[in-house]
Design a protein around this motif. Structure first.
Motif, short mmCIF file in Angstrom:
data_model
loop_
_atom_site.label_atom_id
_atom_site.label_comp_id
_atom_site.label_asym_id
_atom_site.label_seq_id
_atom_site.Cartn_x
_atom_site.Cartn_y
_atom_site.Cartn_z
N GLY A 19 0.85 -1.19 0.00
CA GLY A 19 0.00 0.00 0.00
C GLY A 19 0.88 1.24 0.00
N GLY A 20 0.46 2.26 0.74
CA GLY A 20 1.26 3.46 0.90
C GLY A 20 1.56 4.17 -0.41
N TRP A 21 2.67 4.90 -0.39
CA TRP A 21 3.04 5.71 -1.55
C TRP A 21 3.38 4.85 -2.76
CZ3 TRP A 21 1.55 10.45 -1.21
CH2 TRP A 21 1.51 11.07 0.03
N GLY A 22 3.89 3.65 -2.52
CA GLY A 22 4.23 2.77 -3.64
C GLY A 22 3.01 2.44 -4.48
N SER A 23 1.88 2.17 -3.83
CA SER A 23 0.65 1.87 -4.57
C SER A 23 0.15 3.08 -5.33
CB SER A 23 -0.44 1.37 -3.61
OG SER A 23 -0.16 0.07 -3.16
N LEU A 24 0.18 4.25 -4.69
CA LEU A 24 -0.30 5.46 -5.36
C LEU A 24 0.55 5.77 -6.59
CD1 LEU A 24 -1.17 7.80 -2.35
CD2 LEU A 24 -2.72 6.45 -3.76
N LYS A 25 1.86 5.64 -6.46
CA LYS A 25 2.74 5.90 -7.61
C LYS A 25 2.48 4.90 -8.73
CE LYS A 25 6.47 7.92 -4.82
NZ LYS A 25 7.84 7.70 -4.28
N SER A 26 2.23 3.65 -8.36
CA SER A 26 1.98 2.63 -9.38
C SER A 26 0.71 2.93 -10.16
CB SER A 26 1.87 1.25 -8.71
OG SER A 26 1.57 0.26 -9.65
N LEU A 28 -0.71 5.86 -10.59
CA LEU A 28 -0.47 7.05 -11.41
C LEU A 28 0.34 6.69 -12.65
CD1 LEU A 28 -0.70 10.10 -11.80
CD2 LEU A 28 1.38 10.36 -10.43
N ARG A 29 1.33 5.83 -12.50
CA ARG A 29 2.15 5.43 -13.64
C ARG A 29 1.31 4.72 -14.69
NH1 ARG A 29 5.54 2.80 -11.00
NH2 ARG A 29 4.72 0.70 -11.28
N HIS A 30 0.41 3.83 -14.25
CA HIS A 30 -0.42 3.11 -15.20
C HIS A 30 -1.46 4.01 -15.83
CE1 HIS A 30 0.98 -1.07 -14.91
NE2 HIS A 30 1.35 -0.74 -13.69
N ALA A 31 -1.97 4.97 -15.08
CA ALA A 31 -2.93 5.92 -15.66
C ALA A 31 -2.28 6.72 -16.78
CB ALA A 31 -3.47 6.84 -14.57
N THR A 32 -1.04 7.11 -16.57
CA THR A 32 -0.30 7.85 -17.60
C THR A 32 0.01 6.95 -18.79
OG1 THR A 32 0.69 9.23 -15.88
CG2 THR A 32 1.75 9.22 -18.04
N GLN A 33 0.44 5.73 -18.50
CA GLN A 33 0.82 4.79 -19.55
C GLN A 33 -0.37 4.46 -20.46
OE1 GLN A 33 2.93 1.09 -18.27
NE2 GLN A 33 1.12 0.04 -19.05
N ASP A 34 -1.57 4.34 -19.88
CA ASP A 34 -2.75 3.96 -20.66
C ASP A 34 -3.52 5.17 -21.17
OD1 ASP A 34 -2.32 1.23 -20.35
OD2 ASP A 34 -3.34 1.18 -18.43
N ARG A 35 -2.96 6.38 -20.98
CA ARG A 35 -3.54 7.62 -21.52
C ARG A 35 -5.01 7.76 -21.12
NH1 ARG A 35 -3.78 8.57 -26.77
NH2 ARG A 35 -4.06 6.40 -27.43
N ILE A 36 -5.23 7.72 -19.81
CA ILE A 36 -6.59 7.68 -19.29
C ILE A 36 -7.20 9.07 -19.23
CG2 ILE A 36 -7.91 7.18 -17.20
CD1 ILE A 36 -7.10 4.74 -18.87
N ARG A 37 -8.47 9.16 -19.56
CA ARG A 37 -9.22 10.41 -19.49
C ARG A 37 -9.59 10.70 -18.04
NH1 ARG A 37 -11.08 7.58 -23.98
NH2 ARG A 37 -11.00 8.69 -25.96
N LEU A 38 -9.89 11.98 -17.76
CA LEU A 38 -10.25 12.39 -16.40
C LEU A 38 -11.52 11.70 -15.92
CD1 LEU A 38 -9.46 16.22 -16.46
CD2 LEU A 38 -8.17 14.39 -15.35
N GLY A 39 -12.43 11.37 -16.85
CA GLY A 39 -13.67 10.70 -16.46
C GLY A 39 -13.45 9.36 -15.81
N LYS A 77 -5.56 -0.88 -11.72
CA LYS A 77 -4.87 -1.29 -12.94
C LYS A 77 -5.83 -1.99 -13.90
CE LYS A 77 -0.37 -2.11 -10.70
NZ LYS A 77 0.52 -3.18 -10.21
N ALA A 78 -6.68 -2.87 -13.35
CA ALA A 78 -7.61 -3.59 -14.21
C ALA A 78 -8.57 -2.64 -14.91
CB ALA A 78 -8.39 -4.61 -13.37
N THR A 79 -9.07 -1.66 -14.18
CA THR A 79 -10.01 -0.71 -14.79
C THR A 79 -9.29 0.20 -15.79
OG1 THR A 79 -11.41 -0.74 -12.84
CG2 THR A 79 -11.63 1.17 -14.28
#
Length: 753
Positions: A19-26, A28-39, A77-79
């Motif tokens: 958990g902790g900061w490691g999970s949050l960073k992970s 965020l990294r996947h959201a950036t990698q998958d070019r996710i929209r704000l919605g 990550k799945a979503t």
């Protein structure tokens, strides 16, 4: 923590809390990698909450009073993976032959993006080409009608909804077979068989409230941090109120060592997590039977058991006691890899505890004697009367989000588990009564040519199976291969005479039918049913829902039946739920009315009520055939292979190349091994080696190009990633009772390259 050796600091490991900061960073990294929209943030906010969509990752329970964020790192990550902007269009397939794509890694195939159009395989060009839905349904129906139904297989991955699963199972039986293996065959079928035999119920007995009252939890072979991180919330709360945790696992998994709650500002700002396990014992693979036998031996020696419960509710206790007392400590220590002192300490905690829960995962089930391992855990709990009281019970933690629910509504190769007489009356037909194929039998049928048609409702079957190198060439001999999917994977590239790729909605997307937006449902690990409503716009206007695809194929395959109203059911999924309620009235009473009940509605469990639906009408003590679940020792110079999933992985889906919670990153083609065993095998850190199966059956099984990585493992144990190491697991190497592949205990040798 006490009672066990500490982490070997000379090998890789993760020294921060789960958990902790490691999970949050992970995330965020996947959201950036998958070019996710704000919605997508709004989608995540509703995830696993009433009125929102249920996560497609793990099957852990959803609390009636959700947290602000009721999703974990892996659920996010799945979503994010589902809602990527990237698309796998007909133009992509026009640029790539399937022969070319078969050289791509698993991650790269899925990373192409969402499938957008139904596709037909064209053998002349070795490419998928665009098709229409009517064309696909007509051609698939014609192929199935021309085929002996007994030679067709309808596989289901564990993420399809209850509504889809019910229709799929009905379709199979109307068509004429019970060949309905699902992903449970590869993970927890051991549970279904062993618990049915011992307590009369094929699933766990716990509900979420039990974790608020237990004072001891025993974990066996369950990697909570990567496979069911939301479970860490109730575990942390239990620890804080004084519950003790004991973990048995060959590998030190960080989720059961320390947890920092990302939703706690105090913990995040202080950087301090909560220690989880009081005792963490790295036993040998397959050593759970021996470890539990050692605990029981201490309990017998000190008279620490609930005789009243045993006398009133149990059968064959004397035979079990005789067997335990006959086991030597030398044998127990050798088979478990643990000391008498370690097990005596655990026995002391057990004897002092009023309410005990036994939690386990695939580290217990995926062995030759996995069913006996589950039976031993049941034995231990029965000794203390720890089944059928609040705060007690046995808790198998399922992986796929609806794998348990699919079995509940009829996805089963075992006809005795399905109310066939009721189905016959409801739909005016004669259901097949013969036993269908398990996963192992399906793979054998593909290899020997007796399976001619394969329909896959999600998943990546050809990549998830044992002995896959033997099976892969045989897929080309199929007459029909139909894959219902959201993203491209290797199973789609192993084409037969006729192959179809049918794209479907993901759970977070809006499912619009004639009567309006539709909800679906699924069952969690604790037997609660939850409604799920997707709201995102579909990735393509050409996508259909899974129920609509199943109905489309069925209509094109089956003769008309006035009681089988596919279009009527697809127009309103509430009508499918009415069918489920009619078929299973004791479990789904008021299904539609209770669909979005906060925390889900409980379908009940006879063993929780101490109503033992076994042959004797009592809970059964069982005697294992040996102290090891391996079936046989690996032999001179050989090792026991344990296959692993990484932190950036869900089953065969590989989101990335970081295994953060184990301190590993980059290459998946690695073999983990203790430093002493490296010396014994004559290999060095960074050396390239091959793993070779040590099963002597005349078949060579080899995985080459693995890099040696020193790791903190028990003596005689090596580990490698799933599915890359699957070719090393023989098809015949499975749990004896359930035929679940023995992915956690295959014998191998190391050869230098």
């Amino acid at each position: 923590m006490t009672g066990e050796r500490e982490q070997d600091p000379t090998t890789p490991f993760y020294d921060a809390p789960t958990g902790g900061w490691g999970s949050l960073k992970s995330v965020l990294r996947h959201a950036t990698q998958d070019r996710i929209r704000l919605g997508t943030l709004e989608t995540l906010r509703r995830q696993n909450k009433p009125g929102g969509h249920m996560c497609t990752s793990c099957a852990w329970a959803k609390p009636p009073s959700p947290h602000l964020a009721e999703f974990c790192e892996n659920g996010a990550k799945a979503t994010l993976w589902d809602l990527t902007r990237d698309r796998c269009t007909p133009d992509f397939f026009a640029r790539h032959t399937l022969a070319e794509l078969r050289d791509w890694p698993d991650h790269d195939l899925e990373a192409v993006g969402r499938l957008t159009h139904p596709m037909r395989y064209d053998a002349g060009s070795d490419r998928y080409v665009e098709a229409t839905w009517p064309e696909a349904f007509a051609a698939i129906g014609a192929s199935l009608k021309a085929m002996d139904p007994k030679k067709a297989v309808f596989y289901a991955s564990g993420r399809a909804s209850l509504e889809t699963s019910y229709l799929y199972a009905l379709f199979a039986r109307l068509y004429g077979h019970n060949n309905l293996p699902d992903s449970s065959n590869m993970c927890h079928e051991t549970t279904s068989v062993a618990l049915k035999r011992t307590i009369g119920a094929p699933v766990g007995t716990c509900v979420l409230e039990d974790f608020e009252h237990c004072d001891l939890m025993l974990f066996f072979g369950q990697n909570t941090g990567s496979n069911s991180p939301r479970f860490l919330h109730p575990i942390q709360q239990a620890v804080k109120r004084g519950c003790r945790i004991v973990t048995f696992n060959p590998i030190r998994e960080r989720g059961l060592v320390e947890f920092m709650n990302p939703q706690s500002p105090t913990e995040m700002l202080s950087g301090r997590g909560t220690p989880i396990s009081d005792i963490y014992l790295q036993l040998r693979p397959g050593g759970d039977i021996a470890a539990i036998a050692g605990i029981c031996k201490h309990l017998f020696d000190h008279g620490a058991l609930d005789r009243d419960f045993i006398d009133r509710h149990c059968h064959d206790f004397d035979a079990f006691e005789t067997w335990v007392r006959a086991q030597s400590w030398a044998g127990i220590e050798a088979a478990s890899g643990l000391s008498q002192g370690d097990l005596a300490e655990v026995a002391g905690l057990f004897a002092a505890s009023k309410r005990v829960i036994g939690v386990y995962g695939m580290g217990l089930t995926q062995h030759v004697h996995g069913g006996d391992s589950v039976g031993m855990l049941v034995n231990l709990l029965l000794m203390g009367g720890h089944i059928g009281r609040p705060g007690t019970g046995i808790c198998p933690v399922r992986g796929h989000s609806n794998v348990q629910g699919q079995r509940t509504v009829g996805i089963s190769e075992k006809p005795e588990l399905v109310p066939l007489d009721r189905l016959a009356q409801m739909f005016d037909f004669d259901p097949p009564r013969d036993t269908g194929m398990t996963t192992v039998e399906v793979v054998q049928g593909v290899i020997d040519g007796t399976v001619k048609g394969f329909v896959s409702l999600g998943g990546n079957f050809a990549r998830a199976i044992p002995d896959l190198d033997r099976a892969e060439p045989a897929w080309a001999r199929l007459d029909l291969n139909v894959q219902i999917a959201t993203k491209l994977n290797r199973s789609h590239l192993l084409v037969g005479g006729s192959a179809w790729l049918l794209p479907c909605l993901v759970r977070a997307e809006r499912d619009q039918q004639k009567t309006g937006p539709q909800a679906v449902s699924m069952e969690d690990s604790l037997s609660h049913i939850h409604g799920s409503m997707g709201r995102r716009s579909p990735a393509s206007r050409h996508l259909l829902s899974e129920p609509a695809i199943v109905a489309g194929i069925a209509k094109a395959t089956l003769p008309p039946n006035p009681r089988v109203r596919w279009d009527h059911w697809i127009a309103d999924y509430g009508r499918i739920r009415d069918l489920i309620e009619e078929t299973y009235p004791d479990q789904f009473d008021g299904f539609n009315e209770r669909l979005f009940k906060a925390g889900g509605f409980y379908r009940g469990n006879s063993a929780r009520r101490r109503d033992w639906k076994t042959e004797t009408g009592r809970a059964e003590f069982t005697v294992p055939p040996s102290l090891s679940a391996l079936g046989s020792e690996p032999g001179e110079g050989a090792f026991t292979l344990v296959t692993l999933r990484s932190n950036d992985q869900f089953n065969t889906t590989v989101y990335g190349y970081r295994d953060r919670l184990r301190g590993l990153e980059g290459d998946r083609m690695i073999v983990l091994i203790g430093r002493a065993d490296m010396a014994r095998a004559g290999v060095a850190e960074g050396q390239r080696v091959s793993l070779v199966s040590a099963v002597e059956d005349g078949i060579t099984r080899r995985v080459e190009g693995l890099t040696v990585v020193p790791y903190d493992l028990p003596a005689g144990c090596v580990a490698a990633y799933y599915p890359e190491a699957n070719p090393l697991v023989p098809l015949a190497h499975h749990d004896i009772a359930s035929k679940t592949p023995a992915y956690k205990g295959a014998p191998v040798r190391i050869e230098a390259q």
